[in-house]
Design a protein around this motif. Structure first.
Motif, PDB file in Angstrom:
ATOM      1  N   SER A 207     -45.244  19.372 -13.045  1.00  0.00           N
ATOM      2  CA  SER A 207     -45.364  18.643 -11.785  1.00  0.00           C
ATOM      3  C   SER A 207     -46.663  19.005 -11.078  1.00  0.00           C
ATOM      4  N   GLU A 208     -47.004  20.295 -11.096  1.00  0.00           N
ATOM      5  CA  GLU A 208     -48.254  20.723 -10.468  1.00  0.00           C
ATOM      6  C   GLU A 208     -49.457  20.146 -11.207  1.00  0.00           C
ATOM      7  N   LEU A 209     -49.380  20.115 -12.541  1.00  0.00           N
ATOM      8  CA  LEU A 209     -50.456  19.527 -13.334  1.00  0.00           C
ATOM      9  C   LEU A 209     -50.698  18.080 -12.938  1.00  0.00           C
ATOM     10  N   VAL A 210     -49.622  17.302 -12.843  1.00  0.00           N
ATOM     11  CA  VAL A 210     -49.739  15.888 -12.489  1.00  0.00           C
ATOM     12  C   VAL A 210     -50.270  15.731 -11.070  1.00  0.00           C
ATOM     13  N   ASP A 211     -49.750  16.532 -10.140  1.00  0.00           N
ATOM     14  CA  ASP A 211     -50.203  16.440  -8.748  1.00  0.00           C
ATOM     15  C   ASP A 211     -51.697  16.728  -8.630  1.00  0.00           C
ATOM     16  N   GLN A 212     -52.155  17.805  -9.268  1.00  0.00           N
ATOM     17  CA  GLN A 212     -53.563  18.179  -9.172  1.00  0.00           C
ATOM     18  C   GLN A 212     -54.456  17.152  -9.860  1.00  0.00           C
ATOM     19  N   ASN A 213     -53.962  16.555 -10.943  1.00  0.00           N
ATOM     20  CA  ASN A 213     -54.727  15.517 -11.631  1.00  0.00           C
ATOM     21  C   ASN A 213     -54.880  14.283 -10.748  1.00  0.00           C
ATOM     22  N   LEU A 214     -53.799  13.894 -10.085  1.00  0.00           N
ATOM     23  CA  LEU A 214     -53.854  12.724  -9.202  1.00  0.00           C
ATOM     24  C   LEU A 214     -54.670  13.006  -7.942  1.00  0.00           C
ATOM     25  N   LEU A 215     -54.850  14.284  -7.622  1.00  0.00           N
ATOM     26  CA  LEU A 215     -55.717  14.670  -6.508  1.00  0.00           C
ATOM     27  C   LEU A 215     -57.176  14.797  -6.943  1.00  0.00           C
ATOM     28  N   LYS A 216     -57.433  14.576  -8.235  1.00  0.00           N
ATOM     29  CA  LYS A 216     -58.780  14.693  -8.822  1.00  0.00           C
ATOM     30  C   LYS A 216     -59.310  16.120  -8.722  1.00  0.00           C
ATOM     31  N   ASN A 217     -58.402  17.104  -8.747  1.00  0.00           N
ATOM     32  CA  ASN A 217     -58.806  18.504  -8.676  1.00  0.00           C
ATOM     33  C   ASN A 217     -59.074  18.994 -10.094  1.00  0.00           C
ATOM     34  N   LYS A 218     -60.324  18.920 -10.495  1.00  0.00           N
ATOM     35  CA  LYS A 218     -60.690  19.209 -11.879  1.00  0.00           C
ATOM     36  C   LYS A 218     -60.414  20.665 -12.259  1.00  0.00           C
ATOM     37  N   LYS A 219     -60.782  21.601 -11.380  1.00  0.00           N
ATOM     38  CA  LYS A 219     -60.646  23.020 -11.693  1.00  0.00           C
ATOM     39  C   LYS A 219     -59.195  23.402 -11.953  1.00  0.00           C
ATOM     40  N   LYS A 220     -58.295  23.016 -11.038  1.00  0.00           N
ATOM     41  CA  LYS A 220     -56.889  23.388 -11.195  1.00  0.00           C
ATOM     42  C   LYS A 220     -56.245  22.654 -12.368  1.00  0.00           C
ATOM     43  N   THR A 221     -56.631  21.382 -12.555  1.00  0.00           N
ATOM     44  CA  THR A 221     -56.081  20.622 -13.682  1.00  0.00           C
ATOM     45  C   THR A 221     -56.426  21.280 -14.997  1.00  0.00           C
ATOM     46  N   VAL A 222     -57.684  21.629 -15.172  1.00  0.00           N
ATOM     47  CA  VAL A 222     -58.133  22.247 -16.428  1.00  0.00           C
ATOM     48  C   VAL A 222     -57.486  23.613 -16.617  1.00  0.00           C
ATOM     49  N   ASN A 223     -57.356  24.383 -15.527  1.00  0.00           N
ATOM     50  CA  ASN A 223     -56.720  25.705 -15.630  1.00  0.00           C
ATOM     51  C   ASN A 223     -55.276  25.592 -16.111  1.00  0.00           C
ATOM     52  N   LEU A 318     -52.982  13.254 -24.836  1.00  0.00           N
ATOM     53  CA  LEU A 318     -52.658  13.527 -23.428  1.00  0.00           C
ATOM     54  C   LEU A 318     -53.850  14.148 -22.714  1.00  0.00           C
ATOM     55  N   GLY A 319     -54.505  15.122 -23.370  1.00  0.00           N
ATOM     56  CA  GLY A 319     -55.650  15.788 -22.755  1.00  0.00           C
ATOM     57  C   GLY A 319     -56.768  14.821 -22.402  1.00  0.00           C
ATOM     58  N   ASN A 320     -57.048  13.886 -23.314  1.00  0.00           N
ATOM     59  CA  ASN A 320     -58.090  12.887 -23.049  1.00  0.00           C
ATOM     60  C   ASN A 320     -57.735  12.017 -21.847  1.00  0.00           C
ATOM     61  N   PHE A 321     -56.469  11.620 -21.776  1.00  0.00           N
ATOM     62  CA  PHE A 321     -56.015  10.794 -20.651  1.00  0.00           C
ATOM     63  C   PHE A 321     -56.196  11.536 -19.335  1.00  0.00           C
ATOM     64  N   ILE A 322     -55.783  12.805 -19.307  1.00  0.00           N
ATOM     65  CA  ILE A 322     -55.854  13.597 -18.077  1.00  0.00           C
ATOM     66  C   ILE A 322     -57.306  13.802 -17.647  1.00  0.00           C
ATOM     67  N   LEU A 323     -58.170  14.140 -18.591  1.00  0.00           N
ATOM     68  CA  LEU A 323     -59.572  14.382 -18.256  1.00  0.00           C
ATOM     69  C   LEU A 323     -60.280  13.085 -17.846  1.00  0.00           C
ATOM     70  N   GLU A 324     -59.943  11.987 -18.510  1.00  0.00           N
ATOM     71  CA  GLU A 324     -60.535  10.698 -18.145  1.00  0.00           C
ATOM     72  C   GLU A 324     -60.109  10.279 -16.737  1.00  0.00           C
ATOM     73  N   ASN A 325     -58.857  10.606 -16.374  1.00  0.00           N
ATOM     74  CA  ASN A 325     -58.378  10.262 -15.036  1.00  0.00           C
ATOM     75  C   ASN A 325     -59.159  11.004 -13.958  1.00  0.00           C
ATOM     76  N   LEU A 326     -59.603  12.239 -14.270  1.00  0.00           N
ATOM     77  CA  LEU A 326     -60.392  12.994 -13.303  1.00  0.00           C
ATOM     78  C   LEU A 326     -61.713  12.291 -12.984  1.00  0.00           C
ATOM     79  N   GLU A 327     -62.236  11.579 -13.971  1.00  0.00           N
ATOM     80  CA  GLU A 327     -63.532  10.912 -13.796  1.00  0.00           C
ATOM     81  C   GLU A 327     -63.377   9.478 -13.286  1.00  0.00           C
TER      82      GLU A 327
END
Length: 333
Positions: A207-223, A318-327
């Motif tokens: 849940s935290e991963l999804v929240d941080q990704n939707l917030l475009k928080n790259k650092k926390k998402t990658v961590n 999944l990783g590609n989708f998450i990283l692409e969403n950040l951009e």
């Protein structure tokens, strides 16, 4: 010196400025800090990750030693520490610098740990182990909290909370807060209500991963991504977490078109939005356009089928989708 966790409340902390709290019970560590230390230092609390200290040794030292006459006493928390910070901490202890208290939070440390041995032997430092709770201690803790909140709840429900939270105090407190908020509108809490409200413990990091990704928080998402070694079932669970959160955001966006008062929209949302989630959702609504939300919902539906067909590379998909969403730039879809 060694102090038991239950002795910290009555322990004379006046002449002790350095504490090592270690062990798997992170919930009890946080509870101890919140109840015993934070009330004293509510204005001047500084949080560091171990990596912050290691990468910025000079600035950390400058912050400690360059103390203004007008400064209040500093309360410093160092998270996820290991033996790597030992030299810096021992230098501070030996210098006898005044006006600071430091708590070091660490995971399990065995008897050979240099950090643990240093704190146990030092007279001006305290080492405290925080071991896992047992069923009885969790049962009594939950009963006490609900009694204080004046919420009538059965032992069957308490058992469900303990089971779903995997005995983790942090997870348990989150679930108790949800149930307490829900109880304000109902005179009786049923087991079925709690089953709908509560999460499985493994869902928290997702849940935290999804929240941080939707917030475009790259650092926390990658961590968070780097901390987890996911299998295909977990990848699908993350996608479904994305889907649920995106559908809620879509509905809220539509409701906001009719009612511009975001607080009213959030408060009237069903199922109810937990108060701790409201600030995150406000930010997500501000960041994401309705078109971007619809696009992501479409992508998530496609990805689940793709992952099921290509389970050997599900992490990469999944990783590609998450990283692409950040951009992904708002309003460019």
């Amino acid at each position: 010196m060694i102090i038991k966790s239950y002795e910290l409340k009555t322990f004379n902390k006046k002449n002790i400025n350095y504490y090592l709290f270690y062990g798997p019970n992170t919930g009890l560590i946080d509870e101890t800090i919140d109840k015993i230390f934070r009330p004293i230092f509510s204005k001047n609390i500084i949080n560091y990750e171990e990596t912050d200290l290691l990468n910025n040794k000079d600035s950390f030292k400058e912050m400690i030693f360059n103390k203004s006459f007008f400064d209040d006493e500093k309360f410093i928390i160092i998270n996820r520490a290991s033996n790597k910070v030992l030299d810096q901490i021992e230098e501070l202890i030996d210098s006898q610098v005044e006006g600071i208290k430091i708590i070091i939070k660490a995971g399990m440390l065995d008897k050979k740990s240099k950090l643990r041995n240093s704190f146990e032997k030092h007279k001006s430092a305290v080492a405290t182990a925080f071991y896992e709770d047992n069923y009885q201690s969790l049962l009594l803790t939950i009963q006490k909290i609900f009694k204080e909140k004046k919420v009538n709840i059965s032992n069957e429900i308490i058992n469900l909370i303990i089971e779903r939270s995997k005995g983790n105090r942090t997870n348990i407190y989150n679930e108790i807060n949800k149930i307490s908020s829900f109880a304000e509108k109902k005179t009786k809490i049923e087991l079925e209500d709690v089953m709908k409200l509560t999460n499985l413990a493994e869902n928290y990091s997702y849940s935290e991963l999804v929240d941080q990704n939707l917030l475009k928080n790259k650092k926390k998402t990658v961590n968070i991504l780097n901390e987890n070694n996911l299998n295909i079932e977990e990848n699908i669970l993350i996608l479904r977490t994305f889907l649920n959160k995106l559908k809620r955001l879509k509905k809220l966006k539509i409701d906001l078109q009719k009612n511009k008062n975001i607080e009213q929209v959030l408060s009237s949302s069903r199922p109810p939005i937990f108060w701790k989630d409201k600030d995150i959702i406000r930010q997500q609504l501000n960041i994401l356009s309705i078109s971007e939300i619809k696009y992501l919902i479409h992508q998530v539906n496609i990805l689940e089928l793709e992952i099921k067909k290509n389970n050997q590379i599900s992490n990469r998909i999944l990783g590609n989708f998450i990283l692409e969403n950040l951009e992904l730039v708002n309003n460019t879809i």
